[in-house]
Design a protein around this motif. Structure first.
Motif, mmCIF file in Angstrom:
data_model
loop_
_atom_site.group_PDB
_atom_site.id
_atom_site.type_symbol
_atom_site.label_atom_id
_atom_site.label_comp_id
_atom_site.label_asym_id
_atom_site.label_seq_id
_atom_site.Cartn_x
_atom_site.Cartn_y
_atom_site.Cartn_z
ATOM 1 N N ILE A 68 0.851 -1.190 0.000
ATOM 2 C CA ILE A 68 0.000 0.000 0.000
ATOM 3 C C ILE A 68 0.887 1.241 0.000
ATOM 4 O O ILE A 68 1.766 1.390 0.838
ATOM 5 C CB ILE A 68 -0.934 -0.049 1.222
ATOM 6 N N GLU A 69 0.680 2.116 -0.978
ATOM 7 C CA GLU A 69 1.536 3.297 -1.105
ATOM 8 C C GLU A 69 0.820 4.582 -0.752
ATOM 9 O O GLU A 69 1.446 5.604 -0.489
ATOM 10 C CB GLU A 69 2.063 3.407 -2.557
ATOM 11 N N LYS A 70 -0.496 4.529 -0.790
ATOM 12 C CA LYS A 70 -1.239 5.757 -0.516
ATOM 13 C C LYS A 70 -2.233 5.536 0.604
ATOM 14 O O LYS A 70 -2.673 4.422 0.845
ATOM 15 C CB LYS A 70 -1.962 6.228 -1.783
ATOM 16 N N GLY A 71 -2.562 6.650 1.278
ATOM 17 C CA GLY A 71 -3.409 6.525 2.453
ATOM 18 C C GLY A 71 -4.850 6.928 2.239
ATOM 19 O O GLY A 71 -5.502 7.391 3.178
ATOM 20 N N ASP A 72 -5.347 6.779 1.012
ATOM 21 C CA ASP A 72 -6.770 7.080 0.854
ATOM 22 C C ASP A 72 -7.591 5.871 1.286
ATOM 23 O O ASP A 72 -7.202 4.733 1.079
ATOM 24 C CB ASP A 72 -7.092 7.475 -0.591
ATOM 25 N N ILE A 73 -8.704 6.164 1.908
ATOM 26 C CA ILE A 73 -9.498 5.090 2.516
ATOM 27 C C ILE A 73 -10.883 5.086 1.910
ATOM 28 O O ILE A 73 -11.471 6.150 1.668
ATOM 29 C CB ILE A 73 -9.619 5.316 4.038
ATOM 30 N N ARG A 106 -1.355 -3.205 6.474
ATOM 31 C CA ARG A 106 -2.293 -2.180 6.030
ATOM 32 C C ARG A 106 -1.637 -0.810 5.982
ATOM 33 O O ARG A 106 -2.246 0.148 5.534
ATOM 34 C CB ARG A 106 -3.472 -2.091 7.004
ATOM 35 N N ARG A 107 -0.419 -0.724 6.525
ATOM 36 C CA ARG A 107 0.265 0.566 6.655
ATOM 37 C C ARG A 107 -0.551 1.523 7.520
ATOM 38 O O ARG A 107 -0.605 2.717 7.260
ATOM 39 C CB ARG A 107 0.557 1.201 5.295
ATOM 40 N N PRO A 127 3.538 4.863 8.818
ATOM 41 C CA PRO A 127 2.230 4.461 8.312
ATOM 42 C C PRO A 127 1.732 5.439 7.253
ATOM 43 O O PRO A 127 2.225 6.563 7.154
ATOM 44 C CB PRO A 127 1.342 4.542 9.551
ATOM 45 N N LYS A 128 0.788 4.982 6.469
ATOM 46 C CA LYS A 128 0.122 5.869 5.512
ATOM 47 C C LYS A 128 -1.139 6.437 6.137
ATOM 48 O O LYS A 128 -1.700 7.409 5.663
ATOM 49 C CB LYS A 128 -0.230 5.101 4.231
#
Lengths: 287, 288, 367
Positions: free
Chosen positions: C3-8, C79-80, C156-157
């Motif tokens: 996982i590279e980005k933290g959009d949920i 999950r970062r 973490p992201k």
């Protein structure tokens, strides 16, 4: 989640279960079976089914006498250990301000527990005996002329020895549950104008209930299952159920002893269940 | 704010001066401690009499005669062997009790199918009369043709009592354990085993020490459960018991003195070890 | 795939505990790098959502996507995400440095390596001097910084914060609020913050998600939930609004005419997509600071203003403004915030009959 719980639950409980299966469940089963067998009088058991062992047991006056004295000793010891245990724990938790001192004094109360029970019991002999410390002191000071006979080898001595041995089992759980009472509850009650006895009745006693129950379980089960205290301290005057049962074992009469054991076990289980009904021990101590 | 409100006396726990109940309870406590230690000190003192010594005061002479007597006389039995066996047995019981209680404590934190049955069996094992269990275990071993011995049948008999006791102690200890610690560790990537090793065990360590101390003393002192299960060789409490029946000299008291010293040495050693480990940890924390 | 980005994204997420539905069909998108606050009373399901994003709880139904990947069933680290627990859950047996380095120790990094990383993290949250202390020796604010550092060291992201300020006293809370926002900007990652305090939510968040009984009531930028509450629940929970009830008299093009029990002819603009039937019961909201008070003698209200006759029940001085509590005719609150200087020019007294007025365009029809 629940599935995972179940698996880890059994995994972690496994050692306990592995011990309980042979050394409690199977053991009780063996005793139960033996109680229905006939014996040949020479240590052998005959594969059969009889209720004779129970009938003999319940017909015997001795049995009832022994149970009566067991009740007497249980009640007296329970009262003694509860009164002393409760107030000692109360003193340590609520009156000793310094927590380190409180723990220190607590340990002071538990140290003798680290030495042999039998030794602790016989250590009363030089004190309570006919020529013991108490009698000779009283005689020297002229309080009495004749030595007090009831001090040793008497019911009094039995209760003294029990209380001496078992109070610690009352103090530890009560101390534990009292230590968890939020002191602010008591301050709030004081602010609300509650008196000392009201605080005791409404806060301290209810919140120490689980400790009292647990302590009572320890004390009562140990008095009821006692082997040697009554035997030694009563000077042979009375016996406990277990020591009577051991007489049978000593002459290799297993089935009557087993019947006796089963009846005792039932009595113990009933008494303990009654205590457990008053309080959910598992929930109270886990939370 | 008006000053006319009458001042209500607010009592608090920190009120200066002790209430009368303090003094009464102090007296109760002191009396308890005296009754606890008094008799034992009597026998410690009486064990140092000389040849003329009896079972009661007054003290006759001062010597270590009865200690020598204890270890040299045949009639006093195999005290040394009993002592060794009891120590080894208690050590085994301690280890197994700590491991088993810790695990059972972990198990009972959540509900699992059959947990109530296990719990009540455990309570049953705790309250069952020791000698009855001992007799049953003896018969069980006999039935399967296994010879009863202090390291097998007696070990099991002791565990049937120390383990439930240890689990109850564990319950009390775990009531103070915050599960968020475990979740935090898992959140930081720890595996189940790492959570237990790096977080749960170190935090519960003092409680585990308490379980160990209980396990050791309960086993080291256990008499009823050993009587029918220890086979041909006696443990120390069995030796003590036969001495109380056969010996009427201060030898008996000497044995009391010796066993007390021994248990204090062991407990002291354990506590010392813990203190040392803690100091080392503190030093590591401070001087990293 | 990592996982590279933290959009949920939460898609149709349900969570049931036995018969109790804690989370009841939640859909939500949070962009990468946003500060998102879940706001609601205790038991509304906000913490459960947080714990499901963190991986400490699995949804009964639905998908949770982080960086476009469904993370349901994945362990937390993959999950970062990193979580900051409510009472911080610092390991009591480890020093501050060891607490922060814990995640690296678990990964098997050497002591030297992980201490170096931990020390630089401690520097970032300005607690270098506390490195050798045990958590028990720290104040609440210091503990929070340690918790933040411990969570952030996993890079973490998404950082998940469960009531992070509730253990602090008022003054420290305001200070740490600023600090959290600064940290979020520094780290440039998504923050999901759970709280039950409106002020905390609207002062911090880019997106405020208002929840009730397992459902999202409104998810919007702070100003929108405060000034444009969608329904009565949001309006009342966020505060700052008066909520009045009435019946629709008729619809006049862009506006609705509403009759309240003791006032007639309140005009409220229609809202997108809302078209209540004639005679339907509706709620409207008026901001407390939009209400102007005047004496009846001052004449009728100007055109385009609504007016309600009422009575002053109580007056509370608040410093910047004065809170005037008015009689709403029911047990509902009806309050006007009058600017301090303005209030003392007219100085209404308790029990006085007044007219509460507001511009029709400033009132809001609620769903």
């Amino acid at each position: 989640m629940t599935d995972r719980n179940r698996k880890t639950g059994w995994f972690f409980a496994a050692p306990l279960v592995v011990v309980l299966i042979p050394f409690f469940i199977a053991t009780i089963a063996v005793v139960l079976i033996a109680s229905f067998l006939e014996h040949d009088g020479f240590g052998g058991m005959i594969a059969s089914f009889t209720l004779e062992n129970y009938a003999d047991l319940l017909r015997s006056d001795l049995t009832w006498k022994l149970y009566l004295s067991m009740v007497k000793f249980s009640v007296l010891t329970w009262i003694g250990t509860l009164v002393i245990g409760f107030w000692v724990a109360y003193f340590l938790v609520f009156h000793v301000r310094n927590p380190l001192l409180s723990i220190g004094l607590f340990l002071l109360g538990t140290v003798p527990f680290w030495t042999s029970n039998i030794i602790r019991m016989i250590s009363w002999i030089p004190l309570l005996g006919k020529e013991g410390l108490i009698n000779s002191t009283l005689r020297a000071t002229g309080v009495i002329d004749e030595p007090l006979e009831f001090l040793l080898f008497s019911d009094f001595a039995v209760v003294v020895a029990y209380v001496h041995q078992l109070t610690i089992f009352m103090i530890v759980p009560i101390f534990n549950s009292m230590a968890r009472i939020d002191k602010r509850t008591i301050e709030a009650a004081l602010d609300a104008g509650a008196t000392r006895s009201e605080i005791m009745r409404w806060i301290v006693v209810p919140l120490s209930k689980s400790g009292i129950a647990l302590g009572s379980i320890f004390v009562l089960s140990m008095v009821m299952g006692d082997f040697f205290v009554v035997k030694v301290m009563s000077g042979g005057g009375s016996a406990s159920i277990v020591s009577a049962l051991f007489e049978d074992i000593a002459v290799l009469q297993y089935p009557p002893a087993a019947a006796n054991a089963v009846v005792l076990l039932i009595v113990v289980v009933v008494v303990i269940s009654l205590i457990l009904r008053t309080v959910d021990v598992r929930k109270e101590i886990t939370r | 704010m008006s000053n006319s409100t009458p001042h209500r006396r607010i009592r608090t726990l920190d009120e200066p001066g002790k209430p009368w109940t303090f003094w009464v309870l102090l007296a109760v406590f002191v009396a308890y401690v005296l009754a606890l230690y008094g008799p034992m000190f009597c026998i410690y003192i009486l064990s140092f009499q000389d040849l003329r010594g009896g079972l009661v005061f007054p003290m006759k002479g001062l010597s270590v005669h009865w200690f020598v007597d204890l270890f040299t006389q045949v009639r006093t039995g195999d005290v040394k062997g009993g002592f060794q066996r009891s120590i080894v047995l208690a050590a085994m019981v301690t280890v197994l009790t700590v491991v088993g209680s810790f695990m059972a404590g972990m198990a009972f934190r959540q509900r699992f199918k059959g947990d109530t049955v296990v719990f009540y069996l455990m309570i049953g094992s705790l309250v069952a009369p020791g000698l009855v269990l001992g007799i049953g275990i003896g018969m069980l071993f006999q039935y399967f043709g296994i010879e009863a011995a202090w390291y097998s049948s007696a070990l099991g008999a002791h565990l049937s009592w120390t383990l439930p006791f240890g689990v109850l102690v564990m319950f009390a200890v775990m009531a103070r354990f915050d599960r968020a610690w475990e979740e935090a560790a898992r959140d930081l990537g720890a595996s189940s085993w790492q959570v237990i090793r790096m977080v749960v065990i170190p935090i519960l360590a003092p409680g585990l020490v308490a379980v160990a101390l209980f396990g050791f003393t309960l086993s080291y002192d256990e008499f009823s459960r050993s009587l029918q299960t220890s086979g041909s060789l006696n443990t120390l409490p069995l030796e003590i018991w036969s001495m109380t029946l056969n010996v009427t000299s201060p030898s008996l008291y000497a044995l009391g003195t010796v066993t007390t010293i021994a248990s204090f040495l062991i407990i002291g050693l354990c506590l010392g070890l813990i203190a040392y480990l803690q100091r080392r940890r503190a030093r590591r924390v401070a001087g990293a | 795939m990592t996982i590279e980005k933290g959009d949920i994204e939460l898609a149709g997420v349900f969570k049931r505990f036995g018969n109790f539905t804690a989370v009841d069909g939640v859909n939500l998108k949070v962009p990468d790098g946003a500060y998102c606050c879940f706001l609601g009373p205790s038991g509304c399901g906000k913490t459960t959502i947080l714990r499901m994003i963190a991986g400490h709880e699995d949804p009964t139904e639905g998908e949770i996507l982080i960086g476009g990947q469904n993370v349901v069933g994945m362990p937390p680290v993959q999950r970062r995400t990193a979580m900051m627990f409510q009472s911080y859950a610092l390991f009591p047996h480890l020093s501050v440095r060891d607490n922060v380095a814990f995640a690296l120790r678990v990964r098997g990094q050497s002591k030297q390596e992980r201490y170096r990383a931990a020390d630089s993290m401690l520097e970032r949250v300005h607690i270098t001097e506390l490195a050798d202390r045990l958590p028990g020796q720290l104040s609440g604010g210091q503990q929070q910084r340690v918790a933040l550092a411990r969570a952030a060291i996993t890079e973490p992201k998404v950082l998940l914060l469960d009531e992070p300020l509730s253990a602090l006293d008022e003054q420290l809370r305001i200070q740490m609020r600023t600090e959290l926002r600064r940290m979020q900007r520094d780290l440039g990652i998504t923050f999901i913050h759970v709280t039950h305090t409106q002020l905390e939510a609207i002062s911090l968040a880019d997106i405020v998600v208002v929840m009730e009984r397992g459902k999202i009531k409104q998810a919007a930028p702070a100003r929108d939930v405060y000034a444009q509450p969608k329904d009565r629940y949001v309006a009342e929970f966020l505060g700052g609004q008066n909520v009045l009830s009435g019946k629709v008299e008729r619809i006049n093009g862009e506006t609705v005419l509403i009759n309240a029990p003791d006032t007639e002819g309140i005009v409220v603009p229609l809202r997108d997509g809302m078209r209540p039937r004639d005679g339907a019961a509706v709620d409207i909201a008026v901001r407390r600071d939009d209400i102007r008070l005047r004496r009846p003698a001052a004449g009728a209200a100007a055109d385009g203003w609504n007016a309600v006759n009422t009575r002053v029940l109580a007056v509370e001085y608040q410093g910047m403004y004065v809170k005037v509590i008015l009689d709403s005719g029911s047990d509902r609150e009806f309050v006007a915030y009058v600017p301090e200087r303005e209030f003392f020019e007219t100085a209404f007294s308790i029990g006085e009959i007044v007219v509460a007025t507001w511009m029709a365009g400033q009132s809001l029809l609620l769903a």
